[in-house]
Structures are given as structure tokens and as C-alpha cells.
Design a protein around this motif. Structure first.
Motif, PDB file in Angstrom:
ATOM      1  N   SER A  87       0.828  -1.211   0.000  1.00 16.33           N
ATOM      2  CA  SER A  87       0.000   0.000   0.000  1.00 16.33           C
ATOM      3  C   SER A  87       0.863   1.261   0.000  1.00 16.33           C
ATOM      4  N   TRP A  88       1.989   1.230   0.709  1.00 19.56           N
ATOM      5  CA  TRP A  88       2.907   2.378   0.723  1.00 19.56           C
ATOM      6  C   TRP A  88       3.374   2.692  -0.706  1.00 19.56           C
ATOM      7  N   SER A  89       3.813   1.662  -1.405  1.00 24.61           N
ATOM      8  CA  SER A  89       4.332   1.852  -2.757  1.00 24.61           C
ATOM      9  C   SER A  89       3.267   2.402  -3.690  1.00 24.61           C
ATOM     10  N   LEU A  90       2.060   1.870  -3.605  1.00 26.36           N
ATOM     11  CA  LEU A  90       0.984   2.310  -4.490  1.00 26.36           C
ATOM     12  C   LEU A  90       0.583   3.755  -4.206  1.00 26.36           C
ATOM     13  N   VAL A  91       0.442   4.089  -2.915  1.00 23.98           N
ATOM     14  CA  VAL A  91       0.029   5.448  -2.551  1.00 23.98           C
ATOM     15  C   VAL A  91       1.138   6.448  -2.862  1.00 23.98           C
ATOM     16  N   ALA A  92       2.396   6.053  -2.662  1.00 28.36           N
ATOM     17  CA  ALA A  92       3.513   6.958  -2.935  1.00 28.36           C
ATOM     18  C   ALA A  92       3.604   7.308  -4.417  1.00 28.36           C
ATOM     19  N   HIS A  93       3.272   6.349  -5.293  1.00 26.81           N
ATOM     20  CA  HIS A  93       3.332   6.603  -6.731  1.00 26.81           C
ATOM     21  C   HIS A  93       2.055   7.225  -7.266  1.00 26.81           C
ATOM     22  N   ASN A  94       0.942   6.919  -6.644  1.00 25.80           N
ATOM     23  CA  ASN A  94      -0.339   7.498  -7.072  1.00 25.80           C
ATOM     24  C   ASN A  94      -1.209   7.709  -5.841  1.00 25.80           C
ATOM     25  N   PRO A  95      -1.279   8.946  -5.317  1.00 28.07           N
ATOM     26  CA  PRO A  95      -2.023   9.222  -4.077  1.00 28.07           C
ATOM     27  C   PRO A  95      -3.495   8.811  -4.136  1.00 28.07           C
ATOM     28  N   GLU A  96      -4.053   8.671  -5.332  1.00 31.03           N
ATOM     29  CA  GLU A  96      -5.462   8.289  -5.432  1.00 31.03           C
ATOM     30  C   GLU A  96      -5.715   6.879  -4.884  1.00 31.03           C
ATOM     31  N   TRP A  97      -4.677   6.059  -4.820  1.00 38.53           N
ATOM     32  CA  TRP A  97      -4.827   4.722  -4.246  1.00 38.53           C
ATOM     33  C   TRP A  97      -5.204   4.792  -2.762  1.00 38.53           C
ATOM     34  N   PHE A  98      -4.890   5.922  -2.123  1.00 34.99           N
ATOM     35  CA  PHE A  98      -5.176   6.068  -0.694  1.00 34.99           C
ATOM     36  C   PHE A  98      -6.643   5.812  -0.394  1.00 34.99           C
ATOM     37  N   ALA A 158      -5.060  17.079   2.097  1.00 36.27           N
ATOM     38  CA  ALA A 158      -4.817  17.842   3.325  1.00 36.27           C
ATOM     39  C   ALA A 158      -3.432  18.486   3.300  1.00 36.27           C
ATOM     40  N   SER A 159      -3.329  19.638   3.973  1.00 38.87           N
ATOM     41  CA  SER A 159      -2.036  20.327   4.048  1.00 38.87           C
ATOM     42  C   SER A 159      -1.146  19.679   5.101  1.00 38.87           C
ATOM     43  N   ALA A 160       0.147  19.944   5.001  1.00 38.28           N
ATOM     44  CA  ALA A 160       1.095  19.401   5.981  1.00 38.28           C
ATOM     45  C   ALA A 160       0.807  19.946   7.375  1.00 38.28           C
ATOM     46  N   GLU A 161       0.383  21.221   7.455  1.00 38.85           N
ATOM     47  CA  GLU A 161       0.080  21.827   8.763  1.00 38.85           C
ATOM     48  C   GLU A 161      -1.105  21.123   9.428  1.00 38.85           C
ATOM     49  N   TYR A 162      -2.113  20.842   8.635  1.00 40.01           N
ATOM     50  CA  TYR A 162      -3.289  20.160   9.190  1.00 40.01           C
ATOM     51  C   TYR A 162      -2.911  18.754   9.668  1.00 40.01           C
ATOM     52  N   LEU A 163      -2.166  18.030   8.864  1.00 38.98           N
ATOM     53  CA  LEU A 163      -1.778  16.670   9.240  1.00 38.98           C
ATOM     54  C   LEU A 163      -0.909  16.677  10.495  1.00 38.98           C
ATOM     55  N   GLN A 164      -0.024  17.685  10.590  1.00 39.15           N
ATOM     56  CA  GLN A 164       0.822  17.760  11.778  1.00 39.15           C
ATOM     57  C   GLN A 164      -0.013  18.030  13.026  1.00 39.15           C
ATOM     58  N   SER A 165      -1.045  18.862  12.882  1.00 36.68           N
ATOM     59  CA  SER A 165      -1.885  19.173  14.042  1.00 36.68           C
ATOM     60  C   SER A 165      -2.622  17.945  14.561  1.00 36.68           C
ATOM     61  N   LEU A 172       0.976   8.528   3.244  1.00 34.74           N
ATOM     62  CA  LEU A 172       0.380   9.862   3.195  1.00 34.74           C
ATOM     63  C   LEU A 172       1.196  10.865   4.009  1.00 34.74           C
ATOM     64  N   PHE A 173       1.497  10.518   5.257  1.00 37.32           N
ATOM     65  CA  PHE A 173       2.237  11.445   6.114  1.00 37.32           C
ATOM     66  C   PHE A 173       3.669  11.625   5.626  1.00 37.32           C
ATOM     67  N   ALA A 174       4.266  10.549   5.107  1.00 40.27           N
ATOM     68  CA  ALA A 174       5.640  10.662   4.593  1.00 40.27           C
ATOM     69  C   ALA A 174       5.695  11.600   3.390  1.00 40.27           C
ATOM     70  N   SER A 175       4.641  11.598   2.577  1.00 38.73           N
ATOM     71  CA  SER A 175       4.618  12.467   1.394  1.00 38.73           C
ATOM     72  C   SER A 175       4.579  13.940   1.766  1.00 38.73           C
ATOM     73  N   LYS A 176       4.137  14.235   2.997  1.00 38.06           N
ATOM     74  CA  LYS A 176       4.093  15.621   3.480  1.00 38.06           C
ATOM     75  C   LYS A 176       5.283  15.955   4.384  1.00 38.06           C
ATOM     76  N   GLY A 177       6.263  15.073   4.414  1.00 41.00           N
ATOM     77  CA  GLY A 177       7.439  15.307   5.249  1.00 41.00           C
ATOM     78  C   GLY A 177       7.203  15.039   6.721  1.00 41.00           C
ATOM     79  N   LEU A 178       6.159  14.243   7.055  1.00 41.11           N
ATOM     80  CA  LEU A 178       5.798  13.984   8.454  1.00 41.11           C
ATOM     81  C   LEU A 178       5.924  12.496   8.809  1.00 41.11           C
ATOM     82  N   GLY A 179       6.699  11.775   8.011  1.00 44.27           N
ATOM     83  CA  GLY A 179       6.835  10.338   8.270  1.00 44.27           C
ATOM     84  C   GLY A 179       7.409  10.034   9.647  1.00 44.27           C
TER      85      GLY A 179
END
Length: 346
Positions: free
Chosen positions: A137-148, A164-171, A233-240
Motif C-alpha cells: 500500500s505504501w508503494s501504491l500510494v507513494a506513486h499514485n495518491p489516489e490509491w489512498f 490535506a495540508s502538511a500543517e493540518y496533518l501535523q496538528s 500519506l504522512f511521509a509524502s508531506k514530510g511527516l513520516g
């Protein structure tokens, strides 16, 4: 002329007939059975001094009757009765009886860890299968976020999706600006779902193990799917790293329990497929005893994970500390299970 002595069979026949044998000795067997029943139900304190002295005498008398019955080939029903009575008497008169506290102590110190060590091969297999689900699932979502959206339902994501924005996810991780807001108070919905989902799948993985272990492996693979999607998802926003800390504080216990439940189910499935010299039913029964001990431990681990998730993760917002607690828990479980100890005599 002196008459010949009577034939040996004439004397031995009536003397060792079943009815004559019972008439001579059955009173002792009945008395012994009554004392054993009283001892089983109410313990040694229920017996008087005379009964305590009488108990070993009746036990030896029963053994004597069993010896004669075997030597003279009396009927099988009588032999079975005397063997069962003698065995029962042995355990009650000479056997070591543990208190409930000692049984619990033995289970936690020896039986549970030994059962987990016995399924180490199955544990590795299930861990790899779950990791494969996460990576898929990581690989699929990382290459195409719609798989999420195929892996995490929208009602569970609660806005935590690729839009979602990185700020929202971090909160939502508990240390952003909106951490106290009701609508963004953390991944509580997803956390509750994840815990409930993992617990349910863990039990099903064990219960379906008898079906050659195939449903167990499929469920464990599925168990990693939603987790891998959220991690991507979180890794794609720099929050992994932050998401890992959010998960790690309770995940090392919860996911370890999930792996062990799958290992317990796979042990039963493997016994059914490869019974060896035993029948499949006997092989599954033997494997079930080990797997059952593992599953008792899994339930305890899930309770511990629930406490860590409900209190520790919400009260501790520092990511490094979250990783530290999760690491300590993992090391404690590994040490508890896989550091062998010599069983004492108690």
C-alpha cells in the motif's frame, strides 16, 4: 485308598471369579472413592484424622486389587475401573497440587513465553507477510495518491487524505496549532479504528488457522494495508518521522500481538497440512494447546496496547519520547519472550 486332590482349576475358579472378587474387596474401593471425592471437593481439611490415616491404606488396598485383577485376567470393565481409581488416588495422595497463585506465576514466567518461543518460525513468516502488506500500500500510494482512497475509507480518514495540508496533518498528531480543536484533536477516529480492526483481525487470524493457514496469511497481509497507506500519506508531506512516533508508542505492542495471533493460527494450519505420523485431528489438537497459550498472551498484550494508546500517546506529545517508550516496550516484550529461563521447582 486316598482320593486325589481337587483340580487346581476347581479351586481357583470360584476363588478368583469376578463376583467373588468384588464381594471381598468392593467395600474398600467404595470407601476409597468416597474419600477421594471429599478430598477433591473440599480439600484435605475436610478429612478427619482417622480418614487421613485410612487414605493411604485404602490406596494400597486398591493397588493390590488392581494387581490381582491383572494377574488373573478378570473382566475388562473391572480393570478399567480399578486403573482409573488408582490413578486418581495417586495424584490426590502423592501428586503435587499447586495453588492458583502458583499456576498463574508459572504461566506468566514459563508457559506463555515458552509457547511464543515454540512458534518463532510462524512469527517470522507472519511478520514478513504483514510487512509486505505495508510495503504494497505504501508503494501504491507513494506513486499514485489516489490509491489512498481504496485503502482508507473517507469516514475514517476524517480529512487526513492526500488533499490535506502538511500543517493540518501535523496538528492531528497532537503537537500542532490546532491540537486542542475538536475537529482536529488528533487521529482518534483512525486510532480507534486501527485498534479495533487489529484486535478483530487478530482473533479471526487465530480462529481461521485450521483452514490450512491460508485465511490467516491473507488477513495478516490485509492488516498491513491501511497502515501502509496512512504512513505513505504522512511521509509524502514530510511527516513520516512524526507519524512513526505517534504509532510507535503503542504500535510495537499492538502489532507484535497481531503477529503472534497470526503465528498461533498458522501453527494450527501447518499441523493440519503437515501432521507427520499423527492424525490430522491429533496434530491440530497438539498445536492448539501451544497456540491457545499464545492467544491468552495476545489478549493481555492488546489490553496493554489499549492503555498506551488511550493514555500514553495522548499525554505524551514529544516525538522522541514516543519513540523511546515504544522502543522500551518492544525490548521488554522481546526479552520476556525470547530470553530463556530455567524453570524452578515451585
Amino acid at each position: 485308598m486316598i482320593p486325589p486332590p481337587p483340580a487346581a482349576t476347581t479351586a481357583a475358579g470360584p476363588s478368583f471369579s469376578t463376583s467373588h472378587f468384588r464381594a471381598e474387596r468392593e467395600a474398600d474401593w467404595i470407601a476409597f472413592d468416597e474419600l477421594l471425592t471429599k478430598l477433591e471437593r473440599r480439600g484435605a481439611t475436610a478429612l478427619s484424622s482417622e480418614e487421613l490415616l485410612e487414605l493411604p491404606v485404602l490406596y494400597r488396598a486398591t493397588l493390590s486389587s488392581l494387581s490381582i485383577a491383572r494377574a488373573t485376567s478378570l473382566d475388562r470393565a473391572l480393570l478399567d475401573h480399578l486403573e482409573a481409581l488408582s490413578m486418581r488416588g495417586y495424584f490426590l495422595v502423592y501428586g503435587v497440587r499447586e495453588t492458583r497463585l502458583n499456576r498463574l506465576r508459572r504461566f506468566f514466567l514459563y508457559d506463555w513465553p515458552a509457547a511464543v518461543r515454540a512458534v518463532w518460525k510462524e512469527t517470522l513468516i507472519i511478520a514478513l507477510i504483514m510487512l509486505l502488506g505495508v510495503m504494497t500500500s505504501w508503494s501504491l500510494v507513494a506513486h499514485n495518491p489516489e490509491w489512498f482512497y481504496n485503502f482508507v475509507p473517507a469516514e475514517l480518514a476524517g480529512g487526513r487524505d492526500p488533499r490535506a495540508s502538511a500543517e493540518y496533518l501535523q496538528s492531528t498528531l497532537g503537537h500542532g496549532k490546532a491540537a486542542g480543536d475538536e475537529e482536529t484533536s488528533g487521529l482518534h477516529v483512525f486510532a480507534t479504528y486501527l485498534f479495533t480492526h487489529n484486535s478483530r483481525v487478530s482473533i479471526m487470524s487465530f480462529a481461521l488457522g485450521f483452514a490450512f493457514g491460508v485465511p490467516t496469511m491473507m488477513l495478516e497481509y490485509y492488516q498491513g494495508i491501511s497502515l501502509g497507506a496512512m504512513m505513505a500519506l504522512f511521509a509524502s508531506k514530510g511527516l513520516g518521522f512524526d507519524f512513526g512516533g505517534w504509532l510507535f508508542i503503542h504500535g510495537t505492542t499492538e502489532l507484535f500481538a497481531a503477529v503472534l495471533s497470526g503465528a498461533a493460527g498458522l501453527r494450527i494450519g501447518a499441523a493440519v497440512v503437515f501432521p507427520g505420523a499423527r492424525s490430522r485431528l491429533q496434530a491440530a489438537s497438539d498445536a492448539g494447546r501451544t497456540a491457545g497459550k499464545v492467544m491468552v498472551g495476545v489478549i493481555i498484550m492488546l489490553l496493554v496496547a489499549g492503555i498506551l494508546e488511550g493514555f500514553g500517546r495522548q499525554l505524551i506529545t514529544d516525538t522522541a519520547l514516543r519513540y523511546g517508550i515504544g522502543t522500551v516496550m518492544l525490548l521488554l516484550w522481546l526479552g520476556y519472550y525470547y530470553v530463556s529461563r530455567r524453570e524452578d521447582a515451585t
